[in-house]
Design an enzyme around this catalytic site. Structure first.
Site, PDB file in Angstrom:
ATOM      1  N   GLU A  27      34.240  19.070  76.383  1.00 54.64           N
ATOM      2  CA  GLU A  27      35.427  18.793  75.569  1.00 54.64           C
ATOM      3  C   GLU A  27      36.604  19.547  76.189  1.00 54.64           C
ATOM      4  O   GLU A  27      36.533  20.770  76.355  1.00 54.64           O
ATOM      5  CB  GLU A  27      35.223  19.270  74.129  1.00 54.64           C
ATOM      6  CG  GLU A  27      34.076  18.571  73.428  1.00 54.64           C
ATOM      7  CD  GLU A  27      33.894  19.038  71.984  1.00 54.64           C
ATOM      8  OE1 GLU A  27      34.798  19.692  71.440  1.00 54.64           O
ATOM      9  OE2 GLU A  27      32.822  18.754  71.424  1.00 54.64           O
ATOM     10  N   GLU A  71      27.644  22.558  69.882  1.00 46.67           N
ATOM     11  CA  GLU A  71      28.171  23.928  69.863  1.00 46.67           C
ATOM     12  C   GLU A  71      27.346  24.882  68.998  1.00 46.67           C
ATOM     13  O   GLU A  71      27.812  25.380  67.964  1.00 46.67           O
ATOM     14  CB  GLU A  71      29.629  23.943  69.378  1.00 46.67           C
ATOM     15  CG  GLU A  71      30.582  23.332  70.377  1.00 46.67           C
ATOM     16  CD  GLU A  71      32.032  23.421  69.923  1.00 46.67           C
ATOM     17  OE1 GLU A  71      32.293  23.670  68.740  1.00 46.67           O
ATOM     18  OE2 GLU A  71      32.911  23.228  70.766  1.00 46.67           O
TER      19      GLU A  71
HETATM   20  C1  GAL Z   1      35.014  21.671  69.101  1.00 47.87           C
HETATM   21  C2  GAL Z   1      34.020  20.728  68.470  1.00 47.87           C
HETATM   22  C3  GAL Z   1      34.628  19.370  68.233  1.00 47.87           C
HETATM   23  C4  GAL Z   1      35.977  19.517  67.600  1.00 47.87           C
HETATM   24  C5  GAL Z   1      36.853  20.351  68.485  1.00 47.87           C
HETATM   25  C6  GAL Z   1      38.247  20.526  67.947  1.00 47.87           C
HETATM   26  O1  GAL Z   1      34.683  22.992  68.821  1.00 47.87           O
HETATM   27  O2  GAL Z   1      32.864  20.565  69.249  1.00 47.87           O
HETATM   28  O3  GAL Z   1      33.779  18.631  67.389  1.00 47.87           O
HETATM   29  O4  GAL Z   1      35.837  20.079  66.347  1.00 47.87           O
HETATM   30  O5  GAL Z   1      36.291  21.626  68.596  1.00 47.87           O
HETATM   31  O6  GAL Z   1      39.035  21.302  68.798  1.00 47.87           O
END
Ligand code: GAL
Length: 633
Positions: free
Chosen positions: A315, A144
């Site tokens: 994610e 990110e």
């Molecule tokens: C994303 C990140 C993850 C985790 C997640 C939590 O932004 O890539 O590592 O922190 O958020 O929602």
């Protein structure tokens, strides 16, 4: 195209004895992909040069032997503590000049050469060791870029790199002084090393200076990523991916994406609704457990463009997160709906974040597919359902939409530097346009700003583009559909100065902007035909047909040929009315969707998603809240 599910996993967080069971359970749930490694640097290299990769070898082997495909992340978003002893000045600095310290993540400055070489070093170590590992089917660079406001750094390293960047771009300070108009306020320079970063000035810096710094900062991200990609590619043919975030505009994702095989993004619909959207409380209450009905789709379409057609959700929110002002649980069914919506927009894979909730550290309140005690959390069954449904789903590929929307990161920087009125936010302008189109049941393709072919689209919208690219201008010259340019599009040079001739200077359209005004957020102006305008109005001279005016008589929509100029930011009522009319002219079918219902067509199917709290009807079918429906087109 075979679509698949996956999950993010942190073997380093758990005793090795449970890895085989975790892997078996992932496979049982129908998951195909597993992403690992992206934060593990302190375990891979506990002391400088002291490598401990054996545990990662075993983790990859266990996951791979279980039948999973591994995505290996480079761990550069989390440099270990010893890195700071080695490179004490590697931290980014905020606009006040304070270092952004160790103790969370993303604590590095993209311009720091020492850290850049550490990033190349660890990438090379991993790429050499795992490049030909049969279980590693994809790579993720860093994690990110830009999250936690980390693109822009006011460090000494950034200053030196900015001066180099300026010297290369302008060649002489005379050229720079002319381009920026530094005669104004006696800001002229006679050597590049006099040029500071545009922070800590008494009042606002020269907008051209500030924009140059934003361009430079974006280029630093591109360069950092490119170094990793080149190293990885030297050792493997596996796809290289980065996981972008929602509503991050500080770097040009198209430029980063040009070096990658696949774009991916991290989709947290409930967190984003509370944290990233400025909608009113009624909207946030209505969608508190479902997420905004357009925010995910917008990013799916944006990242499909960034990935040149290939994109994933790396994610996917699985339950309550920990980082928004409030963190509700998704309505039952939403973890399934979000995945299907991504597939309907062309995602090749959707990976849930994360496998098991961690009982420690910053994200201990962040759900996973499993609870901390290894029992299933509610999203596991939804993921398993999606996996079963996917197995039965015939191929469904992306179809070209009839409507396109141009998105330009440099314009986000330009209007950030020079909003000219509170509330003029580029992302918001484009996103509201997108929402207006989606509420009419339309599919939208997002186009990069240097698009040179618009011929597939009947309707193209280009709101708020600081300076149209030469390629886009050429494409507009021969365009046969309807292109709506504005508000504020082509109103500046790429240096953020006023062009000569005056804007918008569009092919085949006689319009000249004589002045522009902004107004208070609570002082919308009504249009003659209904609805109103917000934030912005250009006053113009024109000999063209005017089809929309304010009640005061100011032209708002100008022209009746392929290229038209919009002088103002439309509210949702006037936007819907005007879009409906433009679509009708172009024979694009629109529909009025029930509250919370959104649709998306693939080449073979039409999907309906109910983001609302009430059942909705689509093609005679009742779709419950959080329900997904699909049928052949
Ligand atoms: C994303 C990140 C993850 C985790 C997640 C939590 O932004 O890539 O590592 O922190 O958020 O929602």
């Amino acid at each position: 195209m075979k679509r698949a599910l996956g999950v993010c996993y942190y073997p380093e967080h758990w005793p090795e004895e449970i890895w085989p069971q975790d892997a078996a359970d992932m496979v049982k749930a129908g998951l195909t992909w597993v992403r690992i490694g992206e934060f593990a640097w302190s375990r891979l290299e506990p002391q400088p040069g002291d490598l401990h990769l054996d545990w990662l070898d075993r983790a990859v082997e266990i996951l791979g032997q279980a039948g999973l495909k591994v995505i290996l992340g480079t761990p550069t978003a989390t440099p270990p503590r010893w890195m700071l002893d080695k490179h004490p000045d590697m931290l980014a600095k905020d606009a006040q000049g304070h270092p952004r310290g160790f103790g969370s993540r993303r604590h590095y400055c993209f311009s720091h050469q020492g850290y850049r070489s550490e990033s190349r070093r660890i990438t090379e170590i991993l790429a050499k060791r795992y490049g030909s590992n049969p279980h590693i089917a994809a790579w993720q660079t860093d994690n990110e870029y830009g999250c936690h406001d980390t693109v822009i750094s006011y460090s000494d390293a950034a200053r030196a790199a900015f001066q180099d960047w300026l010297a290369q771009k302008y060649q002489s300070t005379d050229a720079l002084n002319r381009a920026w108009g530094n005669i104004f306020w006696s800001m002229e320079y006679d050597s590049f090393d006099q040029i500071n970063l545009p922070n800590l000035t008494v009042t606002e810096p020269n907008p051209s200076h500030a924009l140059a710094f934003r361009r430079f900062s974006s280029d630093q991200v591109v360069a950092f990523n490119r170094e990793q990609v080149q190293i990885i590619r030297a050792h493997t043919d596996a796809s290289v991916i980065h996981n972008y975030m929602g509503r991050i505009t500080e770097f040009d994702h198209f430029d980063v994406g040009a070096d990658l095989d696949i774009a991916s993004w991290d989709s947290y619909p409930l967190g984003f609704l509370e944290d990233r959207l400025e909608d009113d409380d009624a909207h946030k209450r209505a969608y508190a457990q479902q997420g905004d009905p357009d925010f995910q789709a917008f990013h799916h379409d944006l990242y499909r463009a960034v990935g040149k057609g290939r994109w994933w959700v790396m994610e996917q929110q699985p339950g309550p997160v920990n980082w928004a002002p409030v963190n509700p649980a998704p309505l039952p069914g939403m973890c399934r709906l979000w995945a299907w919506e991504a597939f309907a927009h062309g995602a090749e894979a959707v990976c849930y974040f994360r496998w098991r909730q961690a009982p420690f550290a910053q994200e201990q309140m962040h759900a996973g597919l499993l609870r901390p005690d290894r029992a299933p959390a509610p999203a596991l069954a939804e993921a398993a359902q999606v996996a079963e449904e996917l197995a039965q789903m015939p191929e469904a590929n992306t179809a070209t939409a009839q409507v396109a929307l141009v998105f330009d990161y440099a314009s986000a920087w330009g209007w950030d530097v020079q909003p000219q009125g509170t509330g003029f936010d580029y992302f918001r302008l484009v996103f509201e346009t997108y929402c207006g189109l989606r509420k009419l049941g339309l599919d939208v393709d997002i186009l990069p700003p240097d698009t040179d072919d618009l011929s597939s689209y009947k309707l193209v919208l280009a709101p708020g583009i600081v300076a149209l690219s030469d390629r886009l201008k050429v494409a507009l010259k021969s365009y046969k559909g309807t292109a709506i340019i504005g508000p504020r599009s082509n109103s500046k040079t790429p240096e953020l100065t006023i062009p000569d001739p005056l804007p918008p200077n569009l092919p085949g359209l006689d319009v000249t902007i004589t002045r522009s005004e902004t107004f208070r957020a609570d002082m919308d102006r009504p249009l003659q035909n209904g609805g109103g305008i917000r934030h912005w109005l250009d006053h113009v001279e024109t000999t063209e047909t005017v089809s929309e005016i304010t009640k005061a008589g100011d032209p708002v929509l100008i022209g009746n040929g392929p290229i038209r100029y919009l002088t103002a930011w439309l509210d949702q009522t006037s936007l819907t009315r005007i879009l409906t009319h433009l679509c009708a002219e172009q024979n694009i079918a629109t529909q009025t969707l029930e509250h919370g219902l959104r649709i998306r067509r693939t080449d073979t199917h039409v999907f309906a998603f109910n983001y609302g709290l009430e059942p909705a009807t689509f093609q005679g079918e009742t779709i419950p809240p959080a329900g997904v429906y699909w049928t052949p087109k």
